[in-house]
Design a protein around this motif. Structure first.
Motif, mmCIF file in Angstrom:
data_model
loop_
_atom_site.group_PDB
_atom_site.id
_atom_site.type_symbol
_atom_site.label_atom_id
_atom_site.label_comp_id
_atom_site.label_asym_id
_atom_site.label_seq_id
_atom_site.Cartn_x
_atom_site.Cartn_y
_atom_site.Cartn_z
ATOM 1 N N ARG A 1 10.982 10.054 -41.861
ATOM 2 C CA ARG A 1 10.545 10.992 -40.840
ATOM 3 C C ARG A 1 11.625 12.045 -40.560
ATOM 4 N N GLU B 1 4.761 10.333 -35.245
ATOM 5 C CA GLU B 1 3.442 10.721 -35.751
ATOM 6 C C GLU B 1 2.328 10.552 -34.708
ATOM 7 N N TYR C 1 11.347 14.663 -43.143
ATOM 8 C CA TYR C 1 10.144 15.465 -42.888
ATOM 9 C C TYR C 1 10.406 16.498 -41.790
#
Length: 316
Positions: free
Chosen positions: A120, A158, A123
């Motif tokens: 993450r 998320e 990202y």
């Protein structure tokens, strides 16, 4: 987590919040669809941020009901917090940490597992364009980069729903435009975005908008629908050598509305062909030079001003 596409991401029914005798949120009812970019537009003090805090489980409503991702704001605030991302205009970042350390800290706050956090983190750095700034102290970042980092930290876990409270306040126009490109990318990937703003041009980027004033929703719809709500008539942009005298000169000339916009006037008329000679004749007789007189497409600011004027006239 993906939301059920058949159920509203956010449902608000007759929501009210009072602070003593002051009504901050006044019987608001709204539904926000999954994947939608939904805008709360209105001046400071309109009740936007209070509504957002209630929806984020940070404040209990006085009455009414609201659900976020299917969870009740009054009885399941902790469940809501696990399913949302929240970003305020203050960005909530730690200036004495590096970019990378901020991401790792918020990953821990949101309960992202160590195995998942590395993925993450990469990202977020890529999404925000901060890959070459990962070791930089956050306090050294320009406002636009801090904004991107704050958004990245808000989506580390998320969440299906994002609440962005005045997220572009205090950053330059280029950074604002770039930020909205990120919002569109998140919406296209399935995120529901609930954003508050007092920038009229930003309302154009939303799929639908609720215009708040005095704690109430006074208009709801897409930007195109709200522009149509102005009703019959045409809009002219008028710039003259004497703005204020022009306003008083044109009063009582059969024009539907006159409002100050920037360095000129927006004049609403029923019949453009008939109104233009009247405007020119009246201003010429008053010795006022017309710099510009041309038809324009209504903006969200025109909608906002018109609706607020209607509210104030009704209240008077």
């Amino acid at each position: 987590m993906q939301l059920d596409s058949k159920s509203p991401a956010v449902r608000i029914d007759d929501l009210t919040k009072r602070f003593g005798d002051f009504v901050a949120v006044d019987h608001v009812s709204i539904e926000v669809r999954p994947g939608e970019i939904f805008g709360f537009l209105g001046p400071n003090g309109a009740g936007k941020s209070t509504t957002i805090r209630i929806l984020c489980g940070l404040m209990a409503p006085t009455s009414g009901k609201a659900t976020v991702a299917g969870f009740d704001v009054a009885t399941q605030p902790e469940d809501i917090k696990r399913h949302i991302g929240y970003m305020s205009q203050k960005f909530s970042l730690y200036d004495d940490l590096t970019v990378e350390e901020n991401i790792e800290f918020f990953g821990g706050v949101y309960g992202v597992t160590p195995e998942k956090l590395a993925e993450r983190e990469e990202y977020v750095l890529k999404m925000a364009g901060l890959e070459d700034k990962r070791k930089m102290m956050t306090r050294l970042l320009a406002g636009g980069w801090k904004q991107r980092l704050a958004l990245g930290c808000a989506i580390l876990h998320e969440p299906p729903i994002l609440f962005l409270d005045e997220p572009t306040s205090g950053v330059d126009p280029i950074a604002r435009r770039s930020f909205w490109e990120l919002i569109y990318q998140l919406s296209e990937s399935g995120h529901t975005i609930f954003v508050t703003t007092h920038y009229m041009d930003e309302a154009e980027y939303c799929h639908r908008i609720a215009l708040m004033y005095g704690g109430r929703v006074i208009a709801l719809g897409s930007p195109a629908e709200l522009k149509k709500s102005l009703g019959v008539g045409h809009l002219l942009n008028l710039e003259t050598s004497d703005l204020l005298t022009s306003m008083t000169t044109l009063e009582g000339k059969g024009l539907l509305d006159i409002a100050v916009f920037g360095g000129g006037l927006h004049v609403k008329v029923e019949d453009e062909a008939a109104a233009v000679p009247v405007i020119r004749g009246a201003l010429d007789a008053a010795g006022i030079t017309i710099v510009k007189l041309e038809p324009i497409t209504p903006s969200m600011e025109d909608v906002f001003v018109s609706l607020i004027e209607q509210e104030e006239k009704a209240a008077a």
